[in-house]
Design an enzyme around this catalytic site. Sequence first.
Site, PDB file in Angstrom:
ATOM      1  N   ASP A  16       0.834  -1.204   0.000  1.00 29.23           N
ATOM      2  CA  ASP A  16       0.000   0.000   0.000  1.00 29.23           C
ATOM      3  C   ASP A  16       0.871   1.258   0.000  1.00 29.23           C
ATOM      4  OD1 ASP A  16      -2.271   1.529   0.084  1.00 29.23           O
ATOM      5  OD2 ASP A  16      -2.637   1.253   2.222  1.00 29.23           O
ATOM      6  N   ARG A  20       0.255   7.680  -2.563  1.00 29.56           N
ATOM      7  CA  ARG A  20       0.822   8.712  -1.683  1.00 29.56           C
ATOM      8  C   ARG A  20       2.281   8.992  -2.013  1.00 29.56           C
ATOM      9  NH1 ARG A  20      -1.259   5.911   3.511  1.00 29.56           N
ATOM     10  NH2 ARG A  20      -1.963   4.484   1.885  1.00 29.56           N
ATOM     11  N   TRP A  21       3.002   7.957  -2.357  1.00 33.04           N
ATOM     12  CA  TRP A  21       4.418   8.122  -2.742  1.00 33.04           C
ATOM     13  C   TRP A  21       4.514   9.106  -3.904  1.00 33.04           C
ATOM     14  CZ3 TRP A  21       7.441   7.648  -7.027  1.00 33.04           C
ATOM     15  CH2 TRP A  21       8.831   7.552  -6.827  1.00 33.04           C
ATOM     16  N   THR A  62     -10.709  -6.970  -5.360  1.00 29.87           N
ATOM     17  CA  THR A  62     -11.998  -6.972  -6.061  1.00 29.87           C
ATOM     18  C   THR A  62     -12.717  -5.631  -5.886  1.00 29.87           C
ATOM     19  OG1 THR A  62     -12.856  -8.133  -4.114  1.00 29.87           O
ATOM     20  CG2 THR A  62     -12.419  -9.472  -6.054  1.00 29.87           C
ATOM     21  N   GLU A  63     -12.233  -4.807  -4.971  1.00 26.10           N
ATOM     22  CA  GLU A  63     -12.827  -3.473  -4.763  1.00 26.10           C
ATOM     23  C   GLU A  63     -12.082  -2.388  -5.546  1.00 26.10           C
ATOM     24  OE1 GLU A  63     -12.246  -5.618  -1.979  1.00 26.10           O
ATOM     25  OE2 GLU A  63     -14.312  -6.214  -2.368  1.00 26.10           O
ATOM     26  N   ASN A  64     -10.910  -2.704  -6.069  1.00 25.08           N
ATOM     27  CA  ASN A  64     -10.118  -1.677  -6.751  1.00 25.08           C
ATOM     28  C   ASN A  64     -10.738  -1.199  -8.078  1.00 25.08           C
ATOM     29  OD1 ASN A  64      -6.849  -2.880  -5.618  1.00 25.08           O
ATOM     30  ND2 ASN A  64      -8.109  -1.217  -4.801  1.00 25.08           N
ATOM     31  N   TRP A  65     -11.760  -1.920  -8.563  1.00 25.50           N
ATOM     32  CA  TRP A  65     -12.461  -1.445  -9.779  1.00 25.50           C
ATOM     33  C   TRP A  65     -13.157  -0.118  -9.525  1.00 25.50           C
ATOM     34  CZ3 TRP A  65     -11.088  -4.170 -13.896  1.00 25.50           C
ATOM     35  CH2 TRP A  65     -10.738  -5.507 -13.734  1.00 25.50           C
ATOM     36  N   ARG A 184      -5.284  -2.196   8.557  1.00 26.17           N
ATOM     37  CA  ARG A 184      -6.472  -3.005   8.268  1.00 26.17           C
ATOM     38  C   ARG A 184      -6.121  -4.072   7.240  1.00 26.17           C
ATOM     39  NH1 ARG A 184      -7.914   2.368   6.795  1.00 26.17           N
ATOM     40  NH2 ARG A 184      -7.315   2.745   4.644  1.00 26.17           N
ATOM     41  N   GLU A 197       1.077 -13.691  12.074  1.00 19.78           N
ATOM     42  CA  GLU A 197       1.601 -12.524  12.783  1.00 19.78           C
ATOM     43  C   GLU A 197       1.453 -11.302  11.872  1.00 19.78           C
ATOM     44  OE1 GLU A 197       2.719 -12.319  15.891  1.00 19.78           O
ATOM     45  OE2 GLU A 197       2.336 -14.456  16.197  1.00 19.78           O
TER      46      GLU A 197
HETATM   47  C1  FPP Z   1      -1.678   0.311  -3.426  1.00 19.22           C
HETATM   48  O1  FPP Z   1      -1.292   1.654  -3.402  1.00 19.22           O
HETATM   49  C2  FPP Z   1      -1.196  -0.363  -4.637  1.00 19.22           C
HETATM   50  C3  FPP Z   1      -1.978  -0.917  -5.612  1.00 19.22           C
HETATM   51  C4  FPP Z   1      -3.457  -0.935  -5.570  1.00 19.22           C
HETATM   52  C5  FPP Z   1      -1.357  -1.532  -6.804  1.00 19.22           C
HETATM   53  C6  FPP Z   1      -0.218  -2.441  -6.473  1.00 19.22           C
HETATM   54  C7  FPP Z   1       0.453  -2.874  -7.704  1.00 19.22           C
HETATM   55  C8  FPP Z   1       1.809  -2.864  -7.891  1.00 19.22           C
HETATM   56  C9  FPP Z   1       2.780  -2.473  -6.871  1.00 19.22           C
HETATM   57  C10 FPP Z   1       2.335  -3.397  -9.171  1.00 19.22           C
HETATM   58  C11 FPP Z   1       2.567  -4.848  -8.930  1.00 19.22           C
HETATM   59  C12 FPP Z   1       2.794  -5.637 -10.132  1.00 19.22           C
HETATM   60  C13 FPP Z   1       2.789  -7.014 -10.135  1.00 19.22           C
HETATM   61  C14 FPP Z   1       2.946  -7.735 -11.418  1.00 19.22           C
HETATM   62  C15 FPP Z   1       2.618  -7.815  -8.908  1.00 19.22           C
HETATM   63  P1  FPP Z   1      -2.436   2.767  -3.461  1.00 19.22           P
HETATM   64  O2  FPP Z   1      -2.664   3.127  -4.885  1.00 19.22           O
HETATM   65  O3  FPP Z   1      -3.621   2.275  -2.718  1.00 19.22           O
HETATM   66  O4  FPP Z   1      -1.735   3.945  -2.687  1.00 19.22           O
HETATM   67  P2  FPP Z   1      -2.439   5.037  -1.781  1.00 19.22           P
HETATM   68  O5  FPP Z   1      -3.114   4.298  -0.664  1.00 19.22           O
HETATM   69  O6  FPP Z   1      -1.295   5.870  -1.333  1.00 19.22           O
HETATM   70  O7  FPP Z   1      -3.394   5.773  -2.661  1.00 19.22           O
END
Ligand code: FPP
Length: 230
Positions: A16, A20-21, A62-65, A184, A197
């Site tokens: 996660d 923000r990064w 499944t909620e990221n859509w 969470r 853990e």
């Molecule tokens: C959460 O950060 C990250 C994601 C929903 C995407 C994760 C995907 C990758 C790191 C690429 C991975 C690639 C493979 C092939 C495994 P966020 O967008 O929720 O960040 P935020 O909470 O700061 O908004």
Amino acid sequence: MEKNIIIPESVAIIMDGNGRWASLRNLPRIQGHREGVKAVRKAVEFSYNNGIKTLSLFAFSTENWRRPNDEVMFLMNLFKETIDREFDELIEKGIKIKFLSRRDELPDFVIQRIDRSEEKSKNNEKMNLLIALNYGGRYDIVQAVNKIVEKGVEKIDEEEFSEYLLTYPFKDPDLLIRTSGEMRISNFFLYQISYTELYFTEKLWPDFDENDFEEAIKVYSRRKRKFGSI
Ligand code: FPP
């Protein structure tokens, strides 16, 4: 790594903080996801080099859509590109790749790559890399129940139930890491983390490196696991 370190056999990570990064650097969110892929590579290499047998990564829920369509499409393309660019090397190293996915919602170009990576790596045994891509813990439990109902099974125990989960036959996580300070589970593994853990770090996913992974394992090594006993 130093003495008194217990290497967990199975580690799961909620990656996660990519958005923000990027925001902190006035960059578009997608730039954070690109940088996140580099951290994925580091985490896989660390696991491989330190004898972690199973690494599970939560890449898309499944909620990221519910995110804006451009971000979702960017992520789907990023998965495609990453699989095409990186996975042959992982497969040659002896890593078995499994996707934990609700498949019916994923675009064909992702499904094709999922199938190809799983097929090419099915006999690999050095390490397991489980990628939760369009995964939800509740979805997993419900799809298991549906399979059980379809089979006409009337009674089942805990051990047998786990055989219907998407994670079967892989071991439940010993350690679950979540980056970016949120505390969470966000519908990642539910059934599988009964005795896992939990470790939370403020580091944003793109900044999570070998030293942070090592620190998580040090903390894990000091935990006393009791599994309900005393
Ligand atoms: C959460 O950060 C990250 C994601 C929903 C995407 C994760 C995907 C990758 C790191 C690429 C991975 C690639 C493979 C092939 C495994 P966020 O967008 O929720 O960040 P935020 O909470 O700061 O908004």
